[in-house]
Design a protein around this motif. Sequence first.
Motif, PDB file in Angstrom:
ATOM      1  N   ARG A   1       0.801  -1.252   0.001  1.00  0.00           N
ATOM      2  CA  ARG A   1      -0.080   0.116   0.016  1.00  0.00           C
ATOM      3  C   ARG A   1       0.968   1.294   0.159  1.00  0.00           C
ATOM      4  O   ARG A   1       0.618   2.175  -0.724  1.00  0.00           O
ATOM      5  N   LEU A   2       1.933   1.356   0.797  1.00  0.00           N
ATOM      6  CA  LEU A   2       2.884   2.462   0.894  1.00  0.00           C
ATOM      7  C   LEU A   2       3.576   2.631  -0.700  1.00  0.00           C
ATOM      8  O   LEU A   2       3.783   3.615  -0.918  1.00  0.00           O
ATOM      9  N   GLN A   3       3.779   1.553  -1.445  1.00  0.00           N
ATOM     10  CA  GLN A   3       4.388   1.767  -2.678  1.00  0.00           C
ATOM     11  C   GLN A   3       3.335   2.450  -3.553  1.00  0.00           C
ATOM     12  O   GLN A   3       3.844   3.304  -4.417  1.00  0.00           O
ATOM     13  N   THR A   4       1.988   1.738  -3.390  1.00  0.00           N
ATOM     14  CA  THR A   4       1.221   2.512  -4.351  1.00  0.00           C
ATOM     15  C   THR A   4       0.951   4.024  -3.898  1.00  0.00           C
ATOM     16  O   THR A   4       0.845   4.905  -4.755  1.00  0.00           O
ATOM     17  N   ARG A   5       1.125   4.289  -2.774  1.00  0.00           N
ATOM     18  CA  ARG A   5       0.885   5.834  -2.050  1.00  0.00           C
ATOM     19  C   ARG A   5       2.094   6.434  -2.632  1.00  0.00           C
ATOM     20  O   ARG A   5       2.041   7.787  -2.957  1.00  0.00           O
ATOM     21  N   ALA A   6       3.295   6.049  -2.574  1.00  0.00           N
ATOM     22  CA  ALA A   6       4.583   6.468  -3.103  1.00  0.00           C
ATOM     23  C   ALA A   6       4.694   7.071  -4.503  1.00  0.00           C
ATOM     24  O   ALA A   6       4.957   8.306  -4.984  1.00  0.00           O
TER      25      ALA A   6
ATOM     26  N   LEU B   1      13.212   5.792   8.461  1.00  0.00           N
ATOM     27  CA  LEU B   1      12.338   5.481   7.607  1.00  0.00           C
ATOM     28  C   LEU B   1      11.712   4.110   8.286  1.00  0.00           C
ATOM     29  O   LEU B   1      10.324   3.741   8.031  1.00  0.00           O
ATOM     30  N   ASN B   2      12.419   3.050   9.000  1.00  0.00           N
ATOM     31  CA  ASN B   2      11.671   1.970   9.589  1.00  0.00           C
ATOM     32  C   ASN B   2      10.597   2.253  10.600  1.00  0.00           C
ATOM     33  O   ASN B   2       9.804   1.611  10.645  1.00  0.00           O
ATOM     34  N   SER B   3      10.846   3.277  11.394  1.00  0.00           N
ATOM     35  CA  SER B   3      10.200   3.720  12.471  1.00  0.00           C
ATOM     36  C   SER B   3       8.842   4.306  11.894  1.00  0.00           C
ATOM     37  O   SER B   3       7.896   3.809  12.276  1.00  0.00           O
ATOM     38  N   LEU B   4       9.066   5.136  10.897  1.00  0.00           N
ATOM     39  CA  LEU B   4       7.774   5.875  10.427  1.00  0.00           C
ATOM     40  C   LEU B   4       6.860   4.708   9.556  1.00  0.00           C
ATOM     41  O   LEU B   4       5.602   4.614   9.531  1.00  0.00           O
ATOM     42  N   ALA B   5       7.653   3.826   8.859  1.00  0.00           N
ATOM     43  CA  ALA B   5       6.830   2.566   8.152  1.00  0.00           C
ATOM     44  C   ALA B   5       6.343   1.831   9.052  1.00  0.00           C
ATOM     45  O   ALA B   5       4.897   1.496   9.138  1.00  0.00           O
TER      46      ALA B   5
ATOM     47  N   PRO C   1      -2.577   0.896  12.552  1.00  0.00           N
ATOM     48  CA  PRO C   1      -3.847   1.600  12.388  1.00  0.00           C
ATOM     49  C   PRO C   1      -4.295   2.935  13.092  1.00  0.00           C
ATOM     50  O   PRO C   1      -4.691   3.803  12.652  1.00  0.00           O
ATOM     51  N   ARG C   2      -3.707   2.949  14.267  1.00  0.00           N
ATOM     52  CA  ARG C   2      -4.219   3.890  15.237  1.00  0.00           C
ATOM     53  C   ARG C   2      -3.917   5.454  14.741  1.00  0.00           C
ATOM     54  O   ARG C   2      -4.702   6.319  14.883  1.00  0.00           O
ATOM     55  N   ARG C   3      -2.660   5.591  14.153  1.00  0.00           N
ATOM     56  CA  ARG C   3      -2.300   6.933  13.500  1.00  0.00           C
ATOM     57  C   ARG C   3      -1.528   6.932  12.409  1.00  0.00           C
ATOM     58  O   ARG C   3      -0.752   7.355  12.057  1.00  0.00           O
ATOM     59  N   SER C   4      -2.156   5.906  11.292  1.00  0.00           N
ATOM     60  CA  SER C   4      -1.717   5.386  10.170  1.00  0.00           C
ATOM     61  C   SER C   4      -1.655   6.780   9.272  1.00  0.00           C
ATOM     62  O   SER C   4      -0.569   6.840   8.742  1.00  0.00           O
ATOM     63  N   ASN C   5      -2.550   7.490   9.102  1.00  0.00           N
ATOM     64  CA  ASN C   5      -2.701   8.618   8.152  1.00  0.00           C
ATOM     65  C   ASN C   5      -1.581   9.514   8.601  1.00  0.00           C
ATOM     66  O   ASN C   5      -0.680  10.315   7.580  1.00  0.00           O
ATOM     67  N   TYR C   6      -1.418   9.917   9.817  1.00  0.00           N
ATOM     68  CA  TYR C   6      -0.257  10.861  10.189  1.00  0.00           C
ATOM     69  C   TYR C   6       1.141  10.572   9.806  1.00  0.00           C
ATOM     70  O   TYR C   6       1.927  11.070   9.208  1.00  0.00           O
ATOM     71  N   PHE C   7       1.323   9.156   9.989  1.00  0.00           N
ATOM     72  CA  PHE C   7       2.654   8.751   9.986  1.00  0.00           C
ATOM     73  C   PHE C   7       2.900   8.360   8.657  1.00  0.00           C
ATOM     74  O   PHE C   7       3.808   8.249   8.010  1.00  0.00           O
ATOM     75  N   THR C   8       1.782   8.102   7.669  1.00  0.00           N
ATOM     76  CA  THR C   8       1.969   7.865   6.236  1.00  0.00           C
ATOM     77  C   THR C   8       2.521   9.236   5.666  1.00  0.00           C
ATOM     78  O   THR C   8       3.375   9.118   4.834  1.00  0.00           O
ATOM     79  N   ILE C   9       1.922  10.164   6.072  1.00  0.00           N
ATOM     80  CA  ILE C   9       2.392  11.580   5.493  1.00  0.00           C
ATOM     81  C   ILE C   9       3.899  11.814   5.833  1.00  0.00           C
ATOM     82  O   ILE C   9       4.480  12.409   5.058  1.00  0.00           O
ATOM     83  N   GLU C  10       4.207  11.662   7.120  1.00  0.00           N
ATOM     84  CA  GLU C  10       5.398  11.680   7.613  1.00  0.00           C
ATOM     85  C   GLU C  10       6.411  10.880   6.916  1.00  0.00           C
ATOM     86  O   GLU C  10       7.409  11.291   6.389  1.00  0.00           O
ATOM     87  N   LEU C  11       6.031   9.670   6.522  1.00  0.00           N
ATOM     88  CA  LEU C  11       6.907   8.810   5.789  1.00  0.00           C
ATOM     89  C   LEU C  11       7.153   9.430   4.525  1.00  0.00           C
ATOM     90  O   LEU C  11       8.373   9.240   4.009  1.00  0.00           O
ATOM     91  N   MET C  12       6.354   9.749   3.714  1.00  0.00           N
ATOM     92  CA  MET C  12       6.449  10.104   2.417  1.00  0.00           C
ATOM     93  C   MET C  12       7.322  11.400   2.452  1.00  0.00           C
ATOM     94  O   MET C  12       7.960  11.408   1.541  1.00  0.00           O
ATOM     95  N   GLN C  13       6.970  12.342   3.203  1.00  0.00           N
ATOM     96  CA  GLN C  13       8.037  13.575   3.581  1.00  0.00           C
ATOM     97  C   GLN C  13       9.324  12.982   3.612  1.00  0.00           C
ATOM     98  O   GLN C  13      10.233  13.780   3.343  1.00  0.00           O
TER      99      GLN C  13
END
Length: 429
Positions: free
Chosen positions: A65-70, A168-172, A178-190
């Motif tokens: 899913r993260l690869q698709t988002r990237a 990168l491993n921590s953010l991924a 699930p609890r704060r997935s959206n926030y940390f997905t944004i931070e990982l992409m950044q």
Amino acid sequence: MIKIKGLTYLFASIATCVSLSACSSAPSANNVTNVTTNTTETNQLPDISASVQLNEEAFPMCLARLQTRARAEGLSEATINSTIANLQFVPRVIELDQQQPEFSQTFDNYFSKRATEWRVNEGRRLLQKHRELLDKLAQEYGVPPQYILSFWGLETNYGSYKGKMSVLNSLATLACEPRRSNYFTIELMQALKLKEKYQFDDDTMVGSWAGAMGHTQFMPSAYAKYAVDADGDGKADLWNSTTDALTSAANFLQHLGWQRNQRWGREVLLPKDYNYNYLGAKQPLPLSQWAALNVTQANGQPLPMVDIQAALYLPAGHTGPAFLGYENFNVIMRWNRSEFYAITVGHLADRINGGPALTVNPPEQARLSREQVKLLQAKLNEVGFDVGKPDGVLGRNSTAGIQAFQRSKNMIADGFPSPEVFTALGITL
């Protein structure tokens, strides 16, 4: 830790931190290799092994899913195939994120470990070493040198401990929880975009368990917005360039609203007959009104007659030190949502600049467990002082409820959960 919105609670949980300054794993003394925690109180934590296992099992699907988002974010196929595909699940990150310590921190426990003589002396040494740069930043951004040094000292012991976990491993790992997935997905992409932009290698991109990075512990989104390439080498490097890091801190504070030519606040003395009607961030007064209430500077001198709003903070109740926080206190709170942190930053800055130690030392106080706080909250509700659902966190509603109860019993209404309050409620500690 860098957060733009929101306020903290007086007894903020250690586990809510994202930077080293608020984490129990961060060093707080001059010997950064000697990192200790209170094993008696902080190790009493719930078993979350099942949650860790579930997150680990779901991690490979989440990486897809993260690869698709990237791809949607415009990251290169090289980054997607070589970096995201090889990210690792870190169980310790889930443990730190989900386990809430049973005991709260007291102000004395927090302050004494951070506003140390070593940090004061090292800050003064670095003030001389970096005087030219710091004076330039004060002129350009309006933030005096001692404040930049204070943030630097609290966040990473002046750069001597920036964290050792893979950002990168921590953010991924957190993006896949699930609890704060959206926030940390944004931070990982950044973070991935920063890696691409500046060609950072994985060994460079280390930090706290939640992804805060560099000398000043910027989260990736703050790094992307406010980091400055001040040394002119073509990249804003908050790990390896002190010039970039300190300039970025000044830039960020300016954007948070730092008031040029104003201090953070100050320690004050309250008159013996103070009624505590004005207390906390929601009840500020002009300095002239505080003076009219016979509040003085800590040395007994009158408050300055300047047009500034100030709020009163009693982090250890009426038996401890009292502080007036000005607008720049609120700015510090936008960096880290903790009154303890804001007071410590301000006081450490004063000490670095040659100011005295506190006039009133924080008293030693017993830590309250979350269950004790829940019991306190439930009892306040029961006797008619509504503080909301008991959650074990002493926030503003709880403080207001304690104040109202104290007034009903002709006690000093400082809103502090003292042993006397527990006794008056019939609760045995």
